[in-house]
Design a protein around this motif. Structure first.
Motif, PDB file in Angstrom:
ATOM      1  N   VAL A 186       0.788  -1.113   0.054  1.00 15.50           N
ATOM      2  CA  VAL A 186      -0.118   0.202   0.114  1.00 15.50           C
ATOM      3  C   VAL A 186       0.902   1.454   0.023  1.00 15.50           C
ATOM      4  O   VAL A 186       0.569   2.256  -0.617  1.00 15.50           O
ATOM      5  CB  VAL A 186      -0.980  -0.069   1.281  1.00 15.50           C
ATOM      6  CG1 VAL A 186      -1.690   1.264   1.536  1.00 15.50           C
ATOM      7  CG2 VAL A 186      -1.962  -1.248   0.983  1.00 15.50           C
ATOM      8  N   MET A 220      -6.160   2.444   5.042  1.00 15.20           N
ATOM      9  CA  MET A 220      -5.284   1.674   4.151  1.00 15.20           C
ATOM     10  C   MET A 220      -6.053   0.424   3.931  1.00 15.20           C
ATOM     11  O   MET A 220      -6.001   0.013   2.805  1.00 15.20           O
ATOM     12  CB  MET A 220      -4.105   1.189   4.910  1.00 15.20           C
ATOM     13  CG  MET A 220      -3.000   2.670   5.061  1.00 15.20           C
ATOM     14  SD  MET A 220      -1.516   1.937   6.099  1.00 15.20           S
ATOM     15  CE  MET A 220      -0.798   0.798   4.923  1.00 15.20           C
ATOM     16  N   TYR A 274      -9.081   1.446   1.575  1.00 14.67           N
ATOM     17  CA  TYR A 274      -8.754   1.703   0.147  1.00 14.67           C
ATOM     18  C   TYR A 274      -8.517   0.323  -0.653  1.00 14.67           C
ATOM     19  O   TYR A 274      -8.806   0.364  -1.547  1.00 14.67           O
ATOM     20  CB  TYR A 274      -7.635   2.405   0.439  1.00 14.67           C
ATOM     21  CG  TYR A 274      -7.016   2.776  -0.832  1.00 14.67           C
ATOM     22  CD1 TYR A 274      -7.382   3.744  -2.081  1.00 14.67           C
ATOM     23  CD2 TYR A 274      -5.626   1.926  -1.283  1.00 14.67           C
ATOM     24  CE1 TYR A 274      -6.755   3.873  -3.053  1.00 14.67           C
ATOM     25  CE2 TYR A 274      -5.120   2.175  -2.547  1.00 14.67           C
ATOM     26  CZ  TYR A 274      -5.459   3.125  -3.349  1.00 14.67           C
ATOM     27  OH  TYR A 274      -4.964   3.355  -4.614  1.00 14.67           O
ATOM     28  N   ARG A 275      -7.958  -0.474   0.051  1.00 12.03           N
ATOM     29  CA  ARG A 275      -7.430  -1.637  -0.790  1.00 12.03           C
ATOM     30  C   ARG A 275      -8.592  -2.638  -0.961  1.00 12.03           C
ATOM     31  O   ARG A 275      -8.656  -3.432  -2.013  1.00 12.03           O
ATOM     32  CB  ARG A 275      -6.320  -2.435  -0.021  1.00 12.03           C
ATOM     33  CG  ARG A 275      -4.927  -1.968  -0.134  1.00 12.03           C
ATOM     34  CD  ARG A 275      -4.509  -1.540  -1.409  1.00 12.03           C
ATOM     35  NE  ARG A 275      -4.779  -2.396  -2.884  1.00 12.03           N
ATOM     36  CZ  ARG A 275      -4.575  -2.146  -3.892  1.00 12.03           C
ATOM     37  NH1 ARG A 275      -4.302  -0.916  -4.393  1.00 12.03           N
ATOM     38  NH2 ARG A 275      -4.718  -3.121  -4.720  1.00 12.03           N
TER      39      ARG A 275
END
Length: 71
Positions: free
Chosen positions: A14, A63, A66-67
């Motif tokens: 990331v 994080m 988002y992924r």
């Protein structure tokens, strides 16, 4: 293909994908690859951030979100 990422691998993927070996990065970015993250990884990131042993570009929650929202 399915891949299980550990905390360190996830952070690199990331935050610093250029640090990953080319084949690894290609496998992680492949749209047919299913990525899995260990259930303890977000907690591990929070603990290390709180202890100031880890600096992240975003909060661990963001994080992961988002992924997981990527196509």
């Amino acid at each position: 293909m399915s891949l299980l990422l550990d905390t360190h691998g996830f952070i690199l993927f990331v935050d610093e994908p250029d640090r990953l070996p080319g084949r690894t990065r290609a496998a992680l970015e492949n749209s047919v690859t299913e990525l899995f993250l260990g259930v303890a990884s977000p907690s591990e990131m929070w603990i290390k951030v709180a202890l100031r042993k880890l600096q992240l570009a975003a909060a661990p929650r963001d994080m992961v979100r988002y992924r997981t929202e990527q196509p």
